[in-house]
Design a protein around this motif. Sequence first.
Motif, PDB file in Angstrom:
ATOM      1  N   GLY A   1       0.780  -1.226   0.000  1.00 48.41           N
ATOM      2  CA  GLY A   1       0.000   0.000   0.000  1.00 48.41           C
ATOM      3  C   GLY A   1       0.810   1.273   0.000  1.00 48.41           C
ATOM      4  N   GLN A   2       2.020   1.235  -0.546  1.00 47.56           N
ATOM      5  CA  GLN A   2       2.867   2.416  -0.602  1.00 47.56           C
ATOM      6  C   GLN A   2       2.822   3.035  -1.998  1.00 47.56           C
ATOM      7  N   ILE A   3       3.028   4.336  -2.074  1.00 50.39           N
ATOM      8  CA  ILE A   3       3.122   5.041  -3.352  1.00 50.39           C
ATOM      9  C   ILE A   3       4.446   5.792  -3.394  1.00 50.39           C
ATOM     10  N   LEU A   4       5.200   5.551  -4.440  1.00 52.35           N
ATOM     11  CA  LEU A   4       6.474   6.240  -4.647  1.00 52.35           C
ATOM     12  C   LEU A   4       6.268   7.260  -5.763  1.00 52.35           C
ATOM     13  N   ARG A   5       6.490   8.538  -5.466  1.00 50.89           N
ATOM     14  CA  ARG A   5       6.282   9.607  -6.431  1.00 50.89           C
ATOM     15  C   ARG A   5       7.596  10.338  -6.702  1.00 50.89           C
ATOM     16  N   HIS A   6       7.705  10.837  -7.924  1.00 51.41           N
ATOM     17  CA  HIS A   6       8.888  11.613  -8.298  1.00 51.41           C
ATOM     18  C   HIS A   6       8.469  12.664  -9.315  1.00 51.41           C
ATOM     19  N   VAL A   7       8.965  13.877  -9.134  1.00 51.17           N
ATOM     20  CA  VAL A   7       8.701  14.973 -10.066  1.00 51.17           C
ATOM     21  C   VAL A   7       9.958  15.194 -10.904  1.00 51.17           C
ATOM     22  N   PRO A   8       9.943  14.814 -12.170  1.00 48.87           N
ATOM     23  CA  PRO A   8      11.140  14.958 -12.997  1.00 48.87           C
ATOM     24  C   PRO A   8      11.241  16.346 -13.611  1.00 48.87           C
ATOM     25  N   ASP A   9      12.436  16.695 -14.060  1.00 46.49           N
ATOM     26  CA  ASP A   9      12.630  17.908 -14.844  1.00 46.49           C
ATOM     27  C   ASP A   9      13.525  17.561 -16.029  1.00 46.49           C
ATOM     28  N   GLU A  10      13.806  18.539 -16.878  1.00 45.32           N
ATOM     29  CA  GLU A  10      14.589  18.258 -18.084  1.00 45.32           C
ATOM     30  C   GLU A  10      15.981  17.732 -17.754  1.00 45.32           C
ATOM     31  N   ASP A  11      16.632  18.302 -16.725  1.00 46.38           N
ATOM     32  CA  ASP A  11      17.965  17.829 -16.346  1.00 46.38           C
ATOM     33  C   ASP A  11      17.907  16.366 -15.915  1.00 46.38           C
ATOM     34  N   ASP A  12      16.848  16.015 -15.200  1.00 45.50           N
ATOM     35  CA  ASP A  12      16.644  14.643 -14.751  1.00 45.50           C
ATOM     36  C   ASP A  12      16.570  13.694 -15.946  1.00 45.50           C
ATOM     37  N   LEU A  13      15.805  14.083 -16.959  1.00 49.50           N
ATOM     38  CA  LEU A  13      15.603  13.214 -18.119  1.00 49.50           C
ATOM     39  C   LEU A  13      16.831  13.179 -19.021  1.00 49.50           C
ATOM     40  N   LEU A  14      17.563  14.280 -19.092  1.00 49.93           N
ATOM     41  CA  LEU A  14      18.817  14.268 -19.842  1.00 49.93           C
ATOM     42  C   LEU A  14      19.820  13.331 -19.185  1.00 49.93           C
ATOM     43  N   ALA A  15      19.835  13.320 -17.857  1.00 52.42           N
ATOM     44  CA  ALA A  15      20.718  12.392 -17.133  1.00 52.42           C
ATOM     45  C   ALA A  15      20.291  10.950 -17.403  1.00 52.42           C
ATOM     46  N   THR A  16      18.991  10.706 -17.478  1.00 50.12           N
ATOM     47  CA  THR A  16      18.497   9.362 -17.787  1.00 50.12           C
ATOM     48  C   THR A  16      18.908   8.957 -19.194  1.00 50.12           C
ATOM     49  N   GLU A  17      18.843   9.897 -20.128  1.00 49.59           N
ATOM     50  CA  GLU A  17      19.261   9.595 -21.502  1.00 49.59           C
ATOM     51  C   GLU A  17      20.738   9.220 -21.550  1.00 49.59           C
ATOM     52  N   ARG A  18      21.556   9.954 -20.801  1.00 47.71           N
ATOM     53  CA  ARG A  18      22.984   9.623 -20.768  1.00 47.71           C
ATOM     54  C   ARG A  18      23.203   8.237 -20.163  1.00 47.71           C
ATOM     55  N   LYS A  19      22.418   7.921 -19.148  1.00 52.55           N
ATOM     56  CA  LYS A  19      22.553   6.611 -18.513  1.00 52.55           C
ATOM     57  C   LYS A  19      22.158   5.499 -19.471  1.00 52.55           C
ATOM     58  N   VAL A  20      21.066   5.696 -20.189  1.00 49.16           N
ATOM     59  CA  VAL A  20      20.614   4.697 -21.155  1.00 49.16           C
ATOM     60  C   VAL A  20      21.666   4.490 -22.239  1.00 49.16           C
ATOM     61  N   GLU A  21      22.229   5.587 -22.737  1.00 48.63           N
ATOM     62  CA  GLU A  21      23.281   5.484 -23.755  1.00 48.63           C
ATOM     63  C   GLU A  21      24.487   4.722 -23.213  1.00 48.63           C
ATOM     64  N   ALA A  22      24.835   4.987 -21.953  1.00 44.58           N
ATOM     65  CA  ALA A  22      25.974   4.302 -21.346  1.00 44.58           C
ATOM     66  C   ALA A  22      25.697   2.808 -21.196  1.00 44.58           C
ATOM     67  N   VAL A  23      24.480   2.471 -20.815  1.00 47.43           N
ATOM     68  CA  VAL A  23      24.113   1.059 -20.699  1.00 47.43           C
ATOM     69  C   VAL A  23      24.230   0.383 -22.055  1.00 47.43           C
ATOM     70  N   TRP A  24      23.737   1.047 -23.089  1.00 50.75           N
ATOM     71  CA  TRP A  24      23.810   0.438 -24.422  1.00 50.75           C
ATOM     72  C   TRP A  24      25.258   0.241 -24.868  1.00 50.75           C
ATOM     73  N   LYS A  25      26.115   1.238 -24.607  1.00 45.40           N
ATOM     74  CA  LYS A  25      27.526   1.093 -24.969  1.00 45.40           C
ATOM     75  C   LYS A  25      28.154  -0.081 -24.212  1.00 45.40           C
ATOM     76  N   ALA A  26      27.767  -0.246 -22.953  1.00 47.19           N
ATOM     77  CA  ALA A  26      28.291  -1.368 -22.166  1.00 47.19           C
ATOM     78  C   ALA A  26      27.803  -2.698 -22.727  1.00 47.19           C
ATOM     79  N   ILE A  27      26.556  -2.730 -23.184  1.00 46.05           N
ATOM     80  CA  ILE A  27      26.022  -3.950 -23.797  1.00 46.05           C
ATOM     81  C   ILE A  27      26.795  -4.275 -25.075  1.00 46.05           C
TER      82      ILE A  27
END
Length: 318
Positions: free
Chosen positions: A231-257
């Motif tokens: 019965g817990q709810i985890l909330r997060h308010v993202p911003d553009e910097d947050d999503l740009l960091a996620t994009e960099r992380k995804v790209e890094a994961v793909w390069k590692a793959i």
Amino acid sequence: MSPSTPTPGAPPTQPASPAEAFSRTVDGVEVLGALSPSRAGDFMTCPLLYRYRTIDRLPEPPSADAVRGSLVHKVLEDLFDLPAAQRTPEQAAAMVAPAWAAMLEAEPEVAELFTAGGEDEPRDFDAWLRSCGTALDTYFKLEDPRRLEPAERELYVETLLDSKLLLRGFVDRLDVAPNGMVRIVDYKTGRAPNERFEAKALFQMKFYALVLWRTRGVVPSMLQLIYLGDGQILRHVPDEDDLLATERKVEAVWKAIRHAELASDWRPTPSKLCAWCNHQAHCPAFGNEMLPLPAELHVRRVADESVSAEPATADPQP
């Protein structure tokens, strides 16, 4: 159902993901590869797990937790097909049996979870079915679906990054307010993670937010994970910097793959999550030999990576 023992070098036997049917052709662009939050999470958890699921596509037996997740997700999806006044706990409870019958018709093997031919200790079906009802009861304590009108449910999303990496996945629910604010909602039938693992849980949501931002030009105003196990709810308010960091992380994961693929380096990463892994018989961390890569999959097989159906993923806790 006991997992079948794969033949080394045999072609993959796991059927293509449902996402394959939704992926559009990106005209004039050679896509380098495709990645979903589930498969990215697999690699970050253990490169060998990623390989066995994505490249070898080894079959995995259904689990009671994953099947519960699929059933509860289906009921919650169908609940919003009803007029608002009918979205009650009683109606949701009445939808469980038909949803289970439909699941059995589509995937008869799930019945083996509750027979002598299933897990080592077959589950008590009645108790398991009650646990599905308990998860639904918890949902109604957290939200009133009579006051909600989702814009989308089980929404397939994809976007092509500048690097030509295709991101894709399924969003459980998308809410759009009259003022245009967007909320991404995901249901989990397990328990909420402790603070040390919140970032890992939110990665999936940020991944979806990134895809929606790139396709719709709007940064989602809220990411919401609803945990029906406690019965817990985890909330997060993202911003553009947050999503740009996620994009960099995804790209890094793909390069590692790609590095792991080119170097044939799929060494396992032992952790507490190994207790839930179906591939221990072929894992060096358990003193066993790693399967050889199928010969035809040595070159760029990762580019055919398929996305998992999120609702069917269990929620193991470390």
